[in-house]
Write a protein that holds these residues in place. Structure first.
Motif, PDB file in Angstrom:
ATOM      1  N   GLU A 125       0.565  -1.364  -0.128  1.00 17.49           N
ATOM      2  CA  GLU A 125      -0.072  -0.151   0.031  1.00 17.49           C
ATOM      3  C   GLU A 125       0.996   1.450  -0.016  1.00 17.49           C
ATOM      4  N   LYS A 126       0.170   2.329  -0.705  1.00 16.26           N
ATOM      5  CA  LYS A 126       0.970   3.599  -0.661  1.00 16.26           C
ATOM      6  C   LYS A 126       0.139   4.634  -0.759  1.00 16.26           C
ATOM      7  N   SER A 127       0.417   5.885  -0.041  1.00 16.42           N
ATOM      8  CA  SER A 127      -0.612   7.089   0.133  1.00 16.42           C
ATOM      9  C   SER A 127       0.011   8.177  -0.858  1.00 16.42           C
ATOM     10  N   TYR A 128      -0.822   9.023  -1.367  1.00 23.73           N
ATOM     11  CA  TYR A 128      -0.507   9.867  -2.229  1.00 23.73           C
ATOM     12  C   TYR A 128      -1.261  11.219  -1.725  1.00 23.73           C
ATOM     13  N   GLU A 168      -1.420  15.008  -6.298  1.00 20.28           N
ATOM     14  CA  GLU A 168      -0.225  14.344  -6.496  1.00 20.28           C
ATOM     15  C   GLU A 168      -0.329  13.202  -7.753  1.00 20.28           C
ATOM     16  N   PHE A 169       0.470  13.183  -8.731  1.00 19.99           N
ATOM     17  CA  PHE A 169       0.458  12.264  -9.757  1.00 19.99           C
ATOM     18  C   PHE A 169       0.692  10.941  -9.209  1.00 19.99           C
ATOM     19  N   ILE A 170       0.010   9.956  -9.410  1.00 19.75           N
ATOM     20  CA  ILE A 170       0.364   8.456  -9.190  1.00 19.75           C
ATOM     21  C   ILE A 170       1.109   7.964 -10.226  1.00 19.75           C
ATOM     22  N   PHE A 171       0.721   8.140 -11.334  1.00 22.28           N
ATOM     23  CA  PHE A 171       1.881   7.856 -12.613  1.00 22.28           C
ATOM     24  C   PHE A 171       1.285   9.009 -13.697  1.00 22.28           C
ATOM     25  N   MET A 172       2.150   9.101 -14.533  1.00 20.45           N
ATOM     26  CA  MET A 172       1.953   9.785 -15.876  1.00 20.45           C
ATOM     27  C   MET A 172       2.035   8.957 -16.807  1.00 20.45           C
ATOM     28  N   ARG A 173       1.439   9.525 -18.161  1.00 20.57           N
ATOM     29  CA  ARG A 173       1.449   8.995 -19.222  1.00 20.57           C
ATOM     30  C   ARG A 173       3.091   8.638 -19.860  1.00 20.57           C
ATOM     31  N   ASP A 205       4.433  -0.846 -12.913  1.00 20.50           N
ATOM     32  CA  ASP A 205       4.157  -2.491 -12.988  1.00 20.50           C
ATOM     33  C   ASP A 205       3.368  -2.822 -12.052  1.00 20.50           C
ATOM     34  N   TYR A 206       2.176  -2.174 -11.677  1.00 17.79           N
ATOM     35  CA  TYR A 206       1.501  -2.720 -10.658  1.00 17.79           C
ATOM     36  C   TYR A 206      -0.164  -2.468 -11.189  1.00 17.79           C
ATOM     37  N   TRP A 207      -0.955  -3.522 -10.783  1.00 19.21           N
ATOM     38  CA  TRP A 207      -2.350  -3.476 -10.947  1.00 19.21           C
ATOM     39  C   TRP A 207      -2.793  -2.926  -9.550  1.00 19.21           C
ATOM     40  N   THR A 208      -3.592  -1.920  -9.712  1.00 19.14           N
ATOM     41  CA  THR A 208      -3.895  -0.707  -8.557  1.00 19.14           C
ATOM     42  C   THR A 208      -5.451  -0.894  -8.162  1.00 19.14           C
ATOM     43  N   GLY A 209      -5.492  -0.833  -6.825  1.00 20.46           N
ATOM     44  CA  GLY A 209      -6.855  -0.611  -6.415  1.00 20.46           C
ATOM     45  C   GLY A 209      -6.913   0.593  -5.519  1.00 20.46           C
ATOM     46  N   VAL A 210      -8.190   1.251  -5.404  1.00 22.60           N
ATOM     47  CA  VAL A 210      -8.357   2.660  -4.515  1.00 22.60           C
ATOM     48  C   VAL A 210      -8.896   2.012  -3.236  1.00 22.60           C
ATOM     49  N   VAL A 211      -8.097   2.059  -2.068  1.00 19.93           N
ATOM     50  CA  VAL A 211      -8.415   1.673  -0.644  1.00 19.93           C
ATOM     51  C   VAL A 211      -9.275   2.808  -0.475  1.00 19.93           C
ATOM     52  N   SER A 212      -8.680   4.082  -0.240  1.00 21.88           N
ATOM     53  CA  SER A 212      -9.724   5.323   0.046  1.00 21.88           C
ATOM     54  C   SER A 212      -9.080   6.444  -0.714  1.00 21.88           C
ATOM     55  N   GLY A 213     -10.252   7.589  -0.909  1.00 22.37           N
ATOM     56  CA  GLY A 213      -9.687   8.643  -1.637  1.00 22.37           C
ATOM     57  C   GLY A 213     -10.496   8.617  -2.848  1.00 22.37           C
ATOM     58  N   LEU A 214      -9.742   9.521  -3.623  1.00 22.61           N
ATOM     59  CA  LEU A 214     -10.536   9.780  -5.130  1.00 22.61           C
ATOM     60  C   LEU A 214      -9.155   9.993  -6.150  1.00 22.61           C
ATOM     61  N   ALA A 215      -9.215   9.482  -7.278  1.00 19.54           N
ATOM     62  CA  ALA A 215      -8.252   9.721  -8.318  1.00 19.54           C
ATOM     63  C   ALA A 215      -9.121  10.024  -9.671  1.00 19.54           C
ATOM     64  N   ARG A 216      -8.374  10.682 -10.427  1.00 20.02           N
ATOM     65  CA  ARG A 216      -8.898  10.910 -11.901  1.00 20.02           C
ATOM     66  C   ARG A 216      -7.865  10.476 -12.962  1.00 20.02           C
ATOM     67  N   MET A 217      -8.493   9.682 -13.912  1.00 22.69           N
ATOM     68  CA  MET A 217      -7.922   8.948 -14.974  1.00 22.69           C
ATOM     69  C   MET A 217      -8.002   9.934 -16.133  1.00 22.69           C
ATOM     70  N   ARG A 251      -7.440  14.063  -3.917  1.00 25.46           N
ATOM     71  CA  ARG A 251      -7.618  14.122  -2.518  1.00 25.46           C
ATOM     72  C   ARG A 251      -6.637  13.398  -1.958  1.00 25.46           C
ATOM     73  N   ALA A 252      -6.512  13.343  -0.745  1.00 23.38           N
ATOM     74  CA  ALA A 252      -5.483  12.263  -0.214  1.00 23.38           C
ATOM     75  C   ALA A 252      -6.087  10.860  -0.253  1.00 23.38           C
ATOM     76  N   THR A 253      -5.244  10.161  -1.092  1.00 23.07           N
ATOM     77  CA  THR A 253      -5.680   8.886  -1.590  1.00 23.07           C
ATOM     78  C   THR A 253      -4.424   7.680  -1.227  1.00 23.07           C
ATOM     79  N   ARG A 254      -5.268   6.490  -0.845  1.00 22.95           N
ATOM     80  CA  ARG A 254      -4.445   5.369  -0.478  1.00 22.95           C
ATOM     81  C   ARG A 254      -4.753   4.132  -1.450  1.00 22.95           C
ATOM     82  N   LEU A 255      -3.634   3.744  -1.882  1.00 23.46           N
ATOM     83  CA  LEU A 255      -3.831   2.691  -2.942  1.00 23.46           C
ATOM     84  C   LEU A 255      -3.193   1.264  -2.286  1.00 23.46           C
ATOM     85  N   ALA A 256      -3.612   0.278  -3.050  1.00 25.64           N
ATOM     86  CA  ALA A 256      -3.284  -1.154  -2.895  1.00 25.64           C
ATOM     87  C   ALA A 256      -2.621  -1.404  -4.095  1.00 25.64           C
TER      88      ALA A 256
END
Length: 224
Positions: free
Chosen positions: A31-34, A38-43, A48-60, A100-105
């Motif tokens: 798990e990692k928090s952003y 903050e960019f989680i990743f850029m184009r 190399d991870y399959w990613t799930g949102v534990v909490s928060g909100l992200a935009r693709m 917003r503050a987001t935690r990922l698995a």
């Protein structure tokens, strides 16, 4: 290593796995928090991870060379994404930024591929996931070209209630008007006006810190 019950809580796909498959899955997840914005990743990133949102909100989405931002999807708690890129082992073709503050698995690629090659339940989930994501992007292309701002916003909100992509969502969506605007590709001011219009029509109710959807079907077909 995360606990089995915790994995089942944050990942609906794990509820159909065997005990051995669950053990392998949770051993491959970190798990990692952003922070907000903050960019989680850029184009172009090799992420190399399959990613799930534990909490928060992200935009693709993406930003064109001319600076125009296009949103593809909102990612709320329970959403898993990036399986296509992991399967193809290629650089990311879009940006994902935390609104917003987001935690990922994050599941490493070797674990993902083991489940892909050995788990019937996992593959059943992936087929449904890819099918729904394809439908989501086709719909995005359609209403981005044919609908006005209010209809685009209505459809954007409705897309966050897809039971396959967001399996544990409730009628109340904890999202600010600014975040809804970002997901819909319109300004906060325009989002505010569109939300008030939808509220007057009885489709949703504006509340402190979010919105409650009252008529999901009408939101899904708004503007037709």
């Amino acid at each position: 290593m995360i606990a089995p019950d915790y994995l089942k809580r944050i990942a609906a796909w794990s509820r159909e796995l065997s005990e051995r498959e669950i053990d392998i899955a949770r051993a491959g997840i970190v798990e990692k928090s952003y922070r907000a914005d903050e960019f989680i990743f850029m184009r172009g990133d090799q992420f190399d991870y399959w990613t799930g949102v534990v909490s928060g909100l992200a935009r693709m989405g993406i930003v064109s060379r001319g600076g125009k931002a296009t949103s593809f999807a909102g990612l709320t708690a329970g959403a898993w994404f990036g399986e296509g890129t992991v399967l193809k082992n290629e650089p990311r073709r879009y940006d994902v930024v935390a609104l917003r503050a987001t935690r990922l698995a994050m599941m490493n690629r070797s674990t993902f591929l083991w489940l892909f090659e050995n788990s019937v339940g996992f593959n059943r989930f992936l087929v449904g996931q890819l099918n729904e994501r394809l439908g989501q992007f086709i719909a995005l292309a359609e209403y981005g070209r044919t609908l006005d701002a209010t209809a685009r916003l209505a459809r954007s909100i409705a897309s966050l209630f897809n039971p396959i992509l967001y399996p544990d969502v409730t009628p109340h969506l904890e999202v600010t008007q600014e975040e809804i605007g970002a997901l819909s590709g319109i300004s906060r001011q325009n989002a505010n006006q569109c939300l008030k219009q939808l509220e007057k029509q009885g489709l949703l109710r504006l509340e402190y810190g979010g919105v409650t959807v009252l008529d999901l079907e009408r939101l899904r077909h708004y503007g037709e």
